[in-house]
Design an enzyme around this catalytic site. Structure first.
Site, PDB file in Angstrom:
ATOM      1  N   ASP A 199      -3.720  -2.925  -4.947  1.00 59.00           N
ATOM      2  CA  ASP A 199      -2.701  -3.944  -4.677  1.00 59.00           C
ATOM      3  C   ASP A 199      -1.855  -4.222  -5.921  1.00 59.00           C
ATOM      4  O   ASP A 199      -0.629  -4.344  -5.837  1.00 59.00           O
ATOM      5  CB  ASP A 199      -3.365  -5.263  -4.247  1.00 59.00           C
ATOM      6  CG  ASP A 199      -3.709  -5.290  -2.765  1.00 59.00           C
ATOM      7  OD1 ASP A 199      -3.159  -4.465  -1.998  1.00 59.00           O
ATOM      8  OD2 ASP A 199      -4.521  -6.157  -2.369  1.00 59.00           O
ATOM      9  N   HIS A 230      -1.503 -11.131  -4.893  1.00 55.87           N
ATOM     10  CA  HIS A 230      -0.079 -10.771  -4.792  1.00 55.87           C
ATOM     11  C   HIS A 230       0.843 -11.744  -5.525  1.00 55.87           C
ATOM     12  O   HIS A 230       1.847 -11.325  -6.093  1.00 55.87           O
ATOM     13  CB  HIS A 230       0.344 -10.647  -3.330  1.00 55.87           C
ATOM     14  CG  HIS A 230      -0.333  -9.510  -2.633  1.00 55.87           C
ATOM     15  ND1 HIS A 230      -0.243  -8.211  -3.082  1.00 55.87           N
ATOM     16  CD2 HIS A 230      -1.117  -9.470  -1.536  1.00 55.87           C
ATOM     17  CE1 HIS A 230      -0.951  -7.425  -2.281  1.00 55.87           C
ATOM     18  NE2 HIS A 230      -1.493  -8.164  -1.340  1.00 55.87           N
ATOM     19  N   HIS A 244       0.829  -1.214   0.000  1.00 53.99           N
ATOM     20  CA  HIS A 244       0.000   0.000   0.000  1.00 53.99           C
ATOM     21  C   HIS A 244       0.863   1.264   0.000  1.00 53.99           C
ATOM     22  O   HIS A 244       0.533   2.233  -0.679  1.00 53.99           O
ATOM     23  CB  HIS A 244      -0.971  -0.003   1.179  1.00 53.99           C
ATOM     24  CG  HIS A 244      -1.873  -1.208   1.192  1.00 53.99           C
ATOM     25  ND1 HIS A 244      -2.448  -1.699   2.329  1.00 53.99           N
ATOM     26  CD2 HIS A 244      -2.275  -2.038   0.182  1.00 53.99           C
ATOM     27  CE1 HIS A 244      -3.171  -2.770   2.030  1.00 53.99           C
ATOM     28  NE2 HIS A 244      -3.076  -2.997   0.736  1.00 53.99           N
ATOM     29  N   HIS A 257      -9.733  -2.085  -4.503  1.00 50.83           N
ATOM     30  CA  HIS A 257      -8.574  -2.476  -3.690  1.00 50.83           C
ATOM     31  C   HIS A 257      -7.673  -3.435  -4.455  1.00 50.83           C
ATOM     32  O   HIS A 257      -6.448  -3.407  -4.311  1.00 50.83           O
ATOM     33  CB  HIS A 257      -8.971  -3.074  -2.341  1.00 50.83           C
ATOM     34  CG  HIS A 257      -7.767  -3.278  -1.468  1.00 50.83           C
ATOM     35  ND1 HIS A 257      -7.185  -2.254  -0.754  1.00 50.83           N
ATOM     36  CD2 HIS A 257      -6.981  -4.364  -1.270  1.00 50.83           C
ATOM     37  CE1 HIS A 257      -6.103  -2.695  -0.151  1.00 50.83           C
ATOM     38  NE2 HIS A 257      -5.946  -3.975  -0.449  1.00 50.83           N
TER      39      HIS A 257
HETATM   40 ZN   LIG Z   1      -3.984  -4.698  -0.130  1.00 49.64          ZN
END
Ligand SMILES: [Zn+2]
Length: 309
Positions: free
Chosen positions: A243, A266, A82, A239
């Site tokens: 990310d 991720h 972030h 979001h």
């Molecule tokens: Zn995140």
């Protein structure tokens, strides 16, 4: 529309903050120092004597479980996505992030507190030009039903899709043409989210000790448990875009391209970032002839700057 411009930047003065780490639940202090041109975004463990500073790269990622962690020498620094997204999105190229612990504080689970701190100290333009990655041919990475691709574009665009077998979320899509302004307004406020059943399981395993309704949107079947609800209707899919941008920030260049992601996370974000960097035949590294912000959305002028790269 104000764009990123031709020259590198740093912050005008030091930023200090502290907060709870998502994993450890401990209070952690952070100092972000201004840095000279070509320094890049580097992280350093301030709590360890003689800790080296590490320039972030997709290849310095140690783990992508629950958050993106990098290795700083032999030590980890977790949950960097972030704050990395905030520097990238706000157009900050050079800073040293000194972390007095093993993770960046989660704060409210979004990038908004970082954006506010950057705006409070201000951004300083340096005299050296910034390098951009301009994608020339499409790149696609697919893994376990997830997909990320980048296509040529004159802009920096992200489209994210999520598809959850959950009545509250279901299928959602978000598109953002990334500029410092759209980043701050549309992506930065979007908080991390999770499901109540997963949170209960993580806690039973001693993980996400700092996780609470103060730093994540928690969904229980068909409802949000946070008393204030969502910050925006598409907060969750936004979001995912935040990310993705934070993980792409590690490539070290803002890009001219359209990233489209389906069910990203991720791990695939990192695989994509690594694959992109090594696929040197698919992109060029360019500098801009003039300040893009002076050009705005004048497309022929942007093309002119490409033509001279
Ligand atoms: Zn995140």
């Amino acid at each position: 529309m104000k764009n990123y411009g031709a020259y590198q930047t740093t912050i005008c003065s030091e930023i200090r903050f502290s907060g709870i780490g998502l994993h450890s639940g401990k209070e952690i202090h952070v100092r972000v120092h201004p840095a000279p041109a070509d320094f890049g975004v580097r992280f350093k463990r301030g709590d360890v004597l003689n800790s080296e500073s590490v320039k972030v790269s997709p290849f310095s990622v140690l783990s992508t479980q629950l958050a993106t962690s990098i290795k700083c020498g032999e030590l980890p620094i977790s949950t960097i996505e972030h704050i990395s997204a905030a520097f990238y999105g706000m157009g900050v190229d050079n800073v040293l992030v000194e972390v007095f612990g093993a993770e960046i504080p989660i704060l409210d689970g979004s990038a908004l507190p970082f954006v506010n701190m950057i705006n409070e100290v201000g951004i300083k333009t340096l005299t050296r030009k910034r390098k951009y990655l301009k994608i020339n041919r499409k790149i696609v990475i697919e893994k376990d039903g997830k997909l990320i691709e980048m296509l040529p574009s004159r802009f920096m665009k992200i489209t994210t899709h999520i598809d959850f077998d959950n009545p509250f979320i279901g299928y959602q899509k978000a598109f953002v043409n990334i500029t410092p302004e759209t980043f701050a307004k549309e992506l930065a406020p979007a908080r991390t989210f999770g499901f109540k059943k997963d949170v209960d399981q993580l806690w039973s395993l001693g993980l996400a000790k700092g996780g609470s309704l103060d730093n994540a949107v928690v969904i229980d079947n068909d409802k949000v448990l946070n008393p204030g609800g969502l910050r925006m209707p598409d907060e969750l899919v936004k979001h995912k875009a935040l990310d993705l941008l934070g993980d792409l920030a590690l490539i070290g260049y803002r890009f001219f391209g359209h990233v489209r992601a389906y069910k990203s996370g991720h791990l695939i974000n990192n695989i994509f970032a690594r694959s992109l960097l090594i696929s040197t035949d698919l992109y060029s590294i360019i500098e801009l002839e003039e300040e893009l912000e002076a050009i705005g959305s004048d497309i022929p002028a942007i093309e002119r700057s490409f033509a001279t790269a």
